[in-house]
Scaffold this motif. Structure first.
Motif, PDB file in Angstrom:
ATOM      1  N   UNK A 182      -8.048   6.201  -4.854  1.00 46.66           N
ATOM      2  CA  UNK A 182      -8.873   6.868  -6.006  1.00 46.66           C
ATOM      3  C   UNK A 182      -7.929   7.150  -7.225  1.00 46.66           C
ATOM      4  N   UNK A 183      -6.912   8.020  -6.524  1.00 46.55           N
ATOM      5  CA  UNK A 183      -6.110   8.562  -7.814  1.00 46.55           C
ATOM      6  C   UNK A 183      -5.327   7.245  -8.526  1.00 46.55           C
ATOM      7  N   UNK A 184      -5.048   6.304  -7.761  1.00 44.18           N
ATOM      8  CA  UNK A 184      -4.139   5.335  -8.090  1.00 44.18           C
ATOM      9  C   UNK A 184      -4.994   4.430  -9.016  1.00 44.18           C
ATOM     10  N   UNK A 185      -6.401   4.357  -8.712  1.00 43.63           N
ATOM     11  CA  UNK A 185      -7.414   3.485  -9.638  1.00 43.63           C
ATOM     12  C   UNK A 185      -7.395   4.172 -10.874  1.00 43.63           C
ATOM     13  N   UNK A 186      -7.527   5.612 -10.735  1.00 48.59           N
ATOM     14  CA  UNK A 186      -7.742   6.446 -11.854  1.00 48.59           C
ATOM     15  C   UNK A 186      -6.496   6.229 -12.889  1.00 48.59           C
ATOM     16  N   UNK A 187      -5.269   6.427 -12.201  1.00 46.28           N
ATOM     17  CA  UNK A 187      -3.954   6.138 -13.166  1.00 46.28           C
ATOM     18  C   UNK A 187      -4.011   4.825 -13.761  1.00 46.28           C
ATOM     19  N   UNK A 188      -4.540   3.704 -12.934  1.00 53.15           N
ATOM     20  CA  UNK A 188      -4.521   2.358 -13.822  1.00 53.15           C
ATOM     21  C   UNK A 188      -5.538   2.403 -14.804  1.00 53.15           C
ATOM     22  N   UNK A 189      -6.892   3.010 -14.444  1.00 48.93           N
ATOM     23  CA  UNK A 189      -7.909   3.087 -15.617  1.00 48.93           C
ATOM     24  C   UNK A 189      -7.795   3.947 -16.634  1.00 48.93           C
ATOM     25  N   UNK A 190      -6.685   4.572 -16.666  1.00 50.87           N
ATOM     26  CA  UNK A 190      -6.104   5.689 -17.814  1.00 50.87           C
ATOM     27  C   UNK A 190      -5.254   4.865 -18.653  1.00 50.87           C
ATOM     28  N   UNK A 191      -5.205   3.645 -18.486  1.00 54.17           N
ATOM     29  CA  UNK A 191      -4.300   2.774 -19.583  1.00 54.17           C
ATOM     30  C   UNK A 191      -2.774   3.033 -19.163  1.00 54.17           C
ATOM     31  N   UNK A 192      -2.072   3.254 -20.268  1.00 52.37           N
ATOM     32  CA  UNK A 192      -0.473   3.583 -20.246  1.00 52.37           C
ATOM     33  C   UNK A 192      -0.468   5.035 -20.239  1.00 52.37           C
ATOM     34  N   UNK A 193      -1.575   5.894 -20.327  1.00 48.05           N
ATOM     35  CA  UNK A 193      -1.242   7.169 -20.392  1.00 48.05           C
ATOM     36  C   UNK A 193      -0.425   7.684 -21.427  1.00 48.05           C
ATOM     37  N   UNK A 194       0.764   8.651 -20.951  1.00 46.57           N
ATOM     38  CA  UNK A 194       1.530   8.951 -21.847  1.00 46.57           C
ATOM     39  C   UNK A 194       3.033   8.096 -21.884  1.00 46.57           C
TER      40      UNK A 194
END
Length: 235
Positions: A182-194
């Motif tokens: 789930x955390x990995x999916x969230x990181x991917x879904x969050x675009x490029x983040x910072x």
């Protein structure tokens, strides 16, 4: 049976030995049992990672396309699902056909023991969290927090991760693996983040890929642990 079907409407099995047409799941499981099948292993392959597969190439290719498969223990068969949407607009439902194919009787690829999976998962999560935190792309923020809260709420309602008879460690490993996924999916879904530079985006991807891979390996180890325990006990 309900755990297999979930919210899908129909599951059929095609290519079963002795059957000229697709049959229902209940009949198929009974027939597989008479053919010597004593358990099913899960495979969760991804490009470049044939996790849980043992060949031959035709079966591996079909499983890789579906990104999942079940491999029989006790007889050389494997099942690959193919999902369809059926029904009129506004009342669309999912139907699944499981294709039975021959498999090679060999150890499944890259499946760790439960102990190995648990250690690898903890190490990968620690390493990735450190890298992603430095890049400000760990999936933080209200959307990520809400998703994690929802996940914890589902877990807290006593949902049964595995059927009775699995070792307690398998439940623990699967729960952690699903949370990491789930955390990995969230990181991917969050675009490029910072991560704004090419090097930061590359570092972000490099941090996520091994964690996602480790989480899938741990899930397969947990799901397959019941069959593995029985196999060890029979030796």
């Amino acid at each position: 049976m309900l755990a297999i079907v979930g919210e899908d409407t129909v599951h059929r099995v095609e290519g079963l030995p002795g059957e000229s047409a697709p049959v229902g799941l209940t009949l198929a499981l009974g027939r597989l049992r008479t053919l010597g099948v004593t358990g099913l292993r899960v495979a969760l392959p991804a490009p470049g990672h044939p996790l849980g597969l043992s060949g031959p190439p035709e079966f591996n290719a079909r499983a890789l396309e579906a990104e999942e498969a079940a491999v029989c223990h006790g007889a050389a068969f494997g099942l690959v699902p193919q999902a369809y949407e059926a029904g009129p607009e506004g009342d669309v439902h999912a139907e699944v056909v499981w294709h039975v194919l021959p498999v090679r009787e060999a150890p499944p690829a890259d499946v760790p023991s439960l102990g190995e999976a648990e250690r690898e998962l903890a190490e990968a999560l620690r390493d990735a969290t450190e890298v992603l935190s430095k890049l400000d792309v760990a999936g933080a923020g209200p959307v990520a927090e809400a998703a994690i809260d929802a996940y914890r709420a589902r877990a807290g309602r006593g949902r049964e991760l595995l059927a009775p008879g699995y070792p307690p460690r398998a439940v623990r490993v699967l729960e952690l693996a699903q949370r990491v996924g789930l955390l990995v999916s969230l990181a991917y879904d969050n675009g490029h983040g910072g991560a704004v530079s090419a090097s930061e985006m590359a570092a972000r991807g490099a941090a996520l890929r091994p964690v996602e891979r480790t989480a899938r390996r741990a899930q397969v180890a947990a799901y397959n642990s019941f069959v593995e325990e029985r196999e060890r006990g029979a030796r």
